[in-house]
Design a protein around this motif. Structure first.
Motif, PDB file in Angstrom:
ATOM      1  N   VAL A  73     -25.377  -0.774  23.872  1.00  0.00           N
ATOM      2  CA  VAL A  73     -25.796   0.438  24.382  1.00  0.00           C
ATOM      3  C   VAL A  73     -25.133   1.496  23.700  1.00  0.00           C
ATOM      4  CG1 VAL A  73     -26.022   2.194  26.310  1.00  0.00           C
ATOM      5  CG2 VAL A  73     -26.406  -0.585  26.686  1.00  0.00           C
ATOM      6  N   PHE A  74     -23.960   1.445  23.291  1.00  0.00           N
ATOM      7  CA  PHE A  74     -23.033   2.624  22.654  1.00  0.00           C
ATOM      8  C   PHE A  74     -23.746   2.857  21.287  1.00  0.00           C
ATOM      9  CE2 PHE A  74     -19.673   4.253  20.032  1.00  0.00           C
ATOM     10  CZ  PHE A  74     -19.324   5.512  20.499  1.00  0.00           C
ATOM     11  N   MET A  75     -23.976   1.776  20.623  1.00  0.00           N
ATOM     12  CA  MET A  75     -24.447   1.636  19.305  1.00  0.00           C
ATOM     13  C   MET A  75     -25.748   2.290  19.229  1.00  0.00           C
ATOM     14  SD  MET A  75     -22.139   0.997  17.374  1.00  0.00           S
ATOM     15  CE  MET A  75     -22.948   0.586  15.750  1.00  0.00           C
ATOM     16  N   LEU A  76     -26.625   2.238  20.306  1.00  0.00           N
ATOM     17  CA  LEU A  76     -27.871   2.693  19.975  1.00  0.00           C
ATOM     18  C   LEU A  76     -27.785   4.547  20.286  1.00  0.00           C
ATOM     19  CD1 LEU A  76     -30.897   2.511  20.117  1.00  0.00           C
ATOM     20  CD2 LEU A  76     -31.142   2.041  22.733  1.00  0.00           C
ATOM     21  N   MET A  77     -26.786   4.622  21.102  1.00  0.00           N
ATOM     22  CA  MET A  77     -26.758   6.045  21.532  1.00  0.00           C
ATOM     23  C   MET A  77     -26.100   6.756  20.213  1.00  0.00           C
ATOM     24  SD  MET A  77     -24.885   6.196  25.275  1.00  0.00           S
ATOM     25  CE  MET A  77     -24.878   8.173  25.255  1.00  0.00           C
ATOM     26  N   PHE A  78     -25.181   5.960  19.403  1.00  0.00           N
ATOM     27  CA  PHE A  78     -24.686   6.548  17.887  1.00  0.00           C
ATOM     28  C   PHE A  78     -25.797   6.730  17.051  1.00  0.00           C
ATOM     29  CE2 PHE A  78     -22.978   6.087  13.958  1.00  0.00           C
ATOM     30  CZ  PHE A  78     -21.948   6.926  13.834  1.00  0.00           C
ATOM     31  N   ARG A  79     -26.761   5.613  17.181  1.00  0.00           N
ATOM     32  CA  ARG A  79     -27.890   5.550  16.193  1.00  0.00           C
ATOM     33  C   ARG A  79     -28.641   7.002  16.468  1.00  0.00           C
ATOM     34  NH1 ARG A  79     -33.385   2.510  16.562  1.00  0.00           N
ATOM     35  NH2 ARG A  79     -34.224   3.010  14.352  1.00  0.00           N
ATOM     36  N   GLU A  80     -29.041   7.221  17.717  1.00  0.00           N
ATOM     37  CA  GLU A  80     -30.040   8.310  18.164  1.00  0.00           C
ATOM     38  C   GLU A  80     -29.239   9.770  18.101  1.00  0.00           C
ATOM     39  OE1 GLU A  80     -33.191   8.174  18.864  1.00  0.00           O
ATOM     40  OE2 GLU A  80     -33.274   5.942  18.413  1.00  0.00           O
ATOM     41  N   LYS A  81     -27.896   9.640  17.582  1.00  0.00           N
ATOM     42  CA  LYS A  81     -27.329  11.054  17.691  1.00  0.00           C
ATOM     43  C   LYS A  81     -27.143  11.700  19.044  1.00  0.00           C
ATOM     44  CE  LYS A  81     -28.420  11.812  12.813  1.00  0.00           C
ATOM     45  NZ  LYS A  81     -28.987  12.762  11.835  1.00  0.00           N
ATOM     46  N   LEU A  82     -27.031  10.683  20.009  1.00  0.00           N
ATOM     47  CA  LEU A  82     -26.577  11.255  21.128  1.00  0.00           C
ATOM     48  C   LEU A  82     -25.135  11.302  21.995  1.00  0.00           C
ATOM     49  CD1 LEU A  82     -29.369   9.372  23.086  1.00  0.00           C
ATOM     50  CD2 LEU A  82     -29.444  11.733  22.237  1.00  0.00           C
ATOM     51  N   ILE A  83     -24.192  10.968  20.984  1.00  0.00           N
ATOM     52  CA  ILE A  83     -22.777  10.906  21.128  1.00  0.00           C
ATOM     53  C   ILE A  83     -22.173  12.523  20.736  1.00  0.00           C
ATOM     54  CG2 ILE A  83     -20.391   9.934  20.857  1.00  0.00           C
ATOM     55  CD1 ILE A  83     -22.454   8.262  21.864  1.00  0.00           C
ATOM     56  N   PRO A  84     -21.833  13.047  21.811  1.00  0.00           N
ATOM     57  CA  PRO A  84     -21.448  14.616  21.566  1.00  0.00           C
ATOM     58  C   PRO A  84     -20.648  14.723  20.198  1.00  0.00           C
ATOM     59  CG  PRO A  84     -21.629  14.033  23.863  1.00  0.00           C
ATOM     60  CD  PRO A  84     -21.639  12.714  23.177  1.00  0.00           C
ATOM     61  N   CYS A  85     -19.703  14.077  20.130  1.00  0.00           N
ATOM     62  CA  CYS A  85     -18.556  14.368  19.191  1.00  0.00           C
ATOM     63  C   CYS A  85     -19.062  13.661  17.738  1.00  0.00           C
ATOM     64  CB  CYS A  85     -17.325  13.396  19.504  1.00  0.00           C
ATOM     65  SG  CYS A  85     -17.675  11.665  19.592  1.00  0.00           S
ATOM     66  N   CYS A  86     -20.291  13.215  17.826  1.00  0.00           N
ATOM     67  CA  CYS A  86     -20.835  12.603  16.475  1.00  0.00           C
ATOM     68  C   CYS A  86     -22.094  13.156  15.972  1.00  0.00           C
ATOM     69  CB  CYS A  86     -21.376  11.106  16.653  1.00  0.00           C
ATOM     70  SG  CYS A  86     -19.859  10.015  17.182  1.00  0.00           S
ATOM     71  N   ALA A  87     -22.586  13.992  17.036  1.00  0.00           N
ATOM     72  CA  ALA A  87     -23.808  14.825  16.747  1.00  0.00           C
ATOM     73  C   ALA A  87     -23.515  16.304  16.103  1.00  0.00           C
ATOM     74  CB  ALA A  87     -24.760  14.856  17.844  1.00  0.00           C
ATOM     75  N   SER A  88     -24.331  16.528  15.180  1.00  0.00           N
ATOM     76  CA  SER A  88     -24.077  17.936  14.738  1.00  0.00           C
ATOM     77  C   SER A  88     -24.864  18.972  15.559  1.00  0.00           C
ATOM     78  CB  SER A  88     -24.730  18.186  13.440  1.00  0.00           C
ATOM     79  OG  SER A  88     -25.916  17.949  13.388  1.00  0.00           O
ATOM     80  N   GLY A  89     -25.718  18.706  16.474  1.00  0.00           N
ATOM     81  CA  GLY A  89     -26.361  19.421  17.577  1.00  0.00           C
ATOM     82  C   GLY A  89     -27.396  18.579  18.110  1.00  0.00           C
ATOM     83  N   MET A  90     -27.142  18.879  19.409  1.00  0.00           N
ATOM     84  CA  MET A  90     -28.268  17.970  20.320  1.00  0.00           C
ATOM     85  C   MET A  90     -29.461  18.005  20.055  1.00  0.00           C
ATOM     86  SD  MET A  90     -27.496  15.801  22.759  1.00  0.00           S
ATOM     87  CE  MET A  90     -25.985  16.350  23.245  1.00  0.00           C
ATOM     88  N   PRO A  91     -30.280  16.891  19.386  1.00  0.00           N
ATOM     89  CA  PRO A  91     -31.545  17.121  19.028  1.00  0.00           C
ATOM     90  C   PRO A  91     -32.457  17.078  20.446  1.00  0.00           C
ATOM     91  CG  PRO A  91     -30.601  14.731  18.937  1.00  0.00           C
ATOM     92  CD  PRO A  91     -29.674  15.587  19.424  1.00  0.00           C
ATOM     93  N   PRO A  92     -33.864  17.371  20.600  1.00  0.00           N
ATOM     94  CA  PRO A  92     -34.706  17.437  21.518  1.00  0.00           C
ATOM     95  C   PRO A  92     -34.706  15.804  21.919  1.00  0.00           C
ATOM     96  CG  PRO A  92     -35.639  18.611  19.603  1.00  0.00           C
ATOM     97  CD  PRO A  92     -34.292  17.900  19.205  1.00  0.00           C
ATOM     98  N   LEU A  93     -34.447  15.381  23.329  1.00  0.00           N
ATOM     99  CA  LEU A  93     -34.520  14.224  23.416  1.00  0.00           C
ATOM    100  C   LEU A  93     -35.885  13.560  23.945  1.00  0.00           C
ATOM    101  CD1 LEU A  93     -31.298  14.942  26.252  1.00  0.00           C
ATOM    102  CD2 LEU A  93     -31.515  13.895  23.564  1.00  0.00           C
TER     103      LEU A  93
END
Length: 501
Positions: free
Chosen positions: A230-250
């Motif tokens: 589940v964490f890897m899926l969140m990482f792939r979708e750039k939903l990890i706050p510390c890994c995303a340059s900006g929160m994309p439209p969900l």
């Protein structure tokens, strides 16, 4: 082509999402099936009676219902959904890890309540997210999703089996008196007569040690890849706050196409019961409907209350029944019964798919309900035959497996889903598992192990009679529709006749 090219293309585009949601349902299955084979060791561990330990089942099932209801809160965005799945799957691993440390039945009930909440959230979100991705093509993926419940439920008893106690429990300050008392307790744990249980209390200065603790720690480790996925899926979708340059439209590419309660129930009855448990009761079109409309809801729910109650009670107490006189199986041999039962349910759900194209749901329901009664009757007749106990367990699992999905299909044929059919069915099934587990456990505690099969026979006969009442209301409703020219004709989708639970 065995698999439709368009379906295969959809899967390739969403394979990581799909496999992740399937994996969390494997966690669901792991958690739902381990209590049955380990109940006697957990009783030793918590120094409790059978009547007290059955409340652990109740706490799990009650919180599963609560979790299913609140799970819809997290459906709005992919970030909320995956975060809830991450916490839920991680919670299941933590619960497995702390169960060996629960030497009080209340602490064990609290731990299982947490697991139940996590299971309910998983049940809701995984179903809804697959529907969001595949929408009209979601049926086959939902069937595979629920297959993984059976797979997980098959695995957990197999893991527990090598660690089940063969003899009396071991006490840390073992003495001759303690051993004698534990020998008596071990005999009574199996559901035999307990005339003076209060005279055989475990020594308060000692703690019960069982090897089954290792099974729970192994299951905790086996489940760990699920939250990681589940964490890897969140990482792939750039939903990890510390890994995303900006929160994309969900949920920009798989927004739920069904926003209203009415549309959700119409397009996917499986998800309808999970979105908002109260929205269907706000439908003004319920006014003026005939009594047959409500009778179908009530009796359909009551049939599932009985049949899913048998599933929960049998999975929970067949091990207890098997190690008790007159069957008196070895504890590890009896541990395989839960695996056989869940394996039969898993196979039955797969077999239901091709059968649904040839037979109407009402015929499958009639055969399955009659099969349940005949199987339990044979188990009662051959109550000393250990071989037939395994055969009967397999047959019972096969007959019970498709009752829920075929009941959903049957009501889909009768009603146009302007009411709360799916919500009523899902809720009634969950209540049946919760209530009848506690009831059957209490009866076994007071009347002995033989009452286990007798309870199953009585519950099965009541469910069969209720089904005939459902058929009566079905005929009434058909006459109402035939006499109402303004009522739009109901649609049939034979391919979805056995939508999986």
């Amino acid at each position: 082509m065995i698999v439709d090219e368009r379906i295969l293309s959809l899967f390739k585009r969403n394979w990581q999402h799909t496999l992740t949601y399937w994996s969390v349902f494997f966690s669901f299955g792991l958690c739902i099936a381990f209590l049955g084979p380990t109940i006697l060791d957990l009783r030793c561990q918590t120094q409790s009676t059978l009547q007290e330990i059955t409340w652990v089942f109740f706490s799990q099932q009650f919180c599963l219902l609560v979790g299913s209801s609140i799970g819809g809160v997290f459906k709005k965005t992919l970030f909320c959904a995956l975060s809830a799945l991450l916490l839920s799957s991680l919670s299941i691993s933590l619960v497995f890890a702390i169960i060996p440390l629960c030497h009080n039945v209340l602490l064990l009930a609290v731990a299982m309540a947490i697991a139940g909440l996590a299971m309910g959230v998983i049940d809701t979100i995984a179903n809804i997210q697959l529907v969001k991705i595949y929408q009209k093509d979601s049926a086959i993926f939902l069937q595979a999703l629920h297959f993984f419940i059976g797979f997980g439920a098959l695995v957990s008893p197999l893991i527990a089996d090598p660690f089940l106690s063969e003899t009396n429990c071991v006490v840390s300050n073992d003495t001759g008196n303690a051993t004698a008392m534990m020998e008596h307790l071990r005999n009574t744990l199996a559901g035999g007569p307990m005339p003076n249980v209060s005279q055989y209390q475990l020594p308060v200065e000692g703690k019960v040690i069982t090897q089954v603790s290792f099974a729970f720690w192994i299951m905790a480790l086996i489940n760990l890849p699920v939250p990681i996925a589940v964490f890897m899926l969140m990482f792939r979708e750039k939903l990890i706050p510390c890994c995303a340059s900006g929160m994309p439209p969900l949920l920009d590419r798989d927004e739920l196409a069904i926003e209203t309660c009415h549309e959700s129930n119409a397009k996917d009855p499986d998800a309808g019961g999970h979105s908002d448990p109260f929205c269907c009761c706000q439908n003004n079109s319920l006014r003026g409907l005939p009594s047959s409309f409500f009778g179908i809801h009530i009796l359909g729910g009551m049939v599932l209350f009985m049949t899913d109650g048998i599933v929960g009670a049998y999975a929970g107490f067949v091990y207890t029944y098997a190690v008790a006189p007159p069957m008196s199986l070895a504890h590890r041999t009896a541990g395989y019964l839960a695996s056989v039962f869940w394996a039969a349910i898993t196979v039955g759900r797969l077999v239901c798919i091709p059968l649904s194209y040839r037979f109407q749901p009402v015929r499958l329901l009639l055969i399955n309900l009659a099969g349940v009664i005949i199987t339990v009757l044979l188990l009662l007749i051959f109550y000393t035959n250990s071989v037939f106990l395994f055969v009967g367990t397999c047959l019972l699992g096969l007959f019970l497996s498709s009752i829920f999905p075929c009941m959903v299909a049957f009501t889909e044929d009768i009603l146009d889903y302007q009411g709360c059919a799916t919500t009523v069915l899902v809720t009634s099934a969950g209540l049946g598992e919760m209530v009848l587990q506690v009831l059957v456990g209490s009866i076994i505690h007071s009347e002995g192990s033989y009452s286990f099969l007798l309870c199953g026979m009585i519950i099965g006969c009541i469910g069969f009679l209720l089904f005939f009442g459902l058929l009566f209301f079905h005929r009434m409703h058909k006459k109402y529709l035939a006499g109402n020219s303004k009522k739009s004709p109901m649609t049939e989708e034979p391919g979805l006749d056995c939508v999986q639970q």
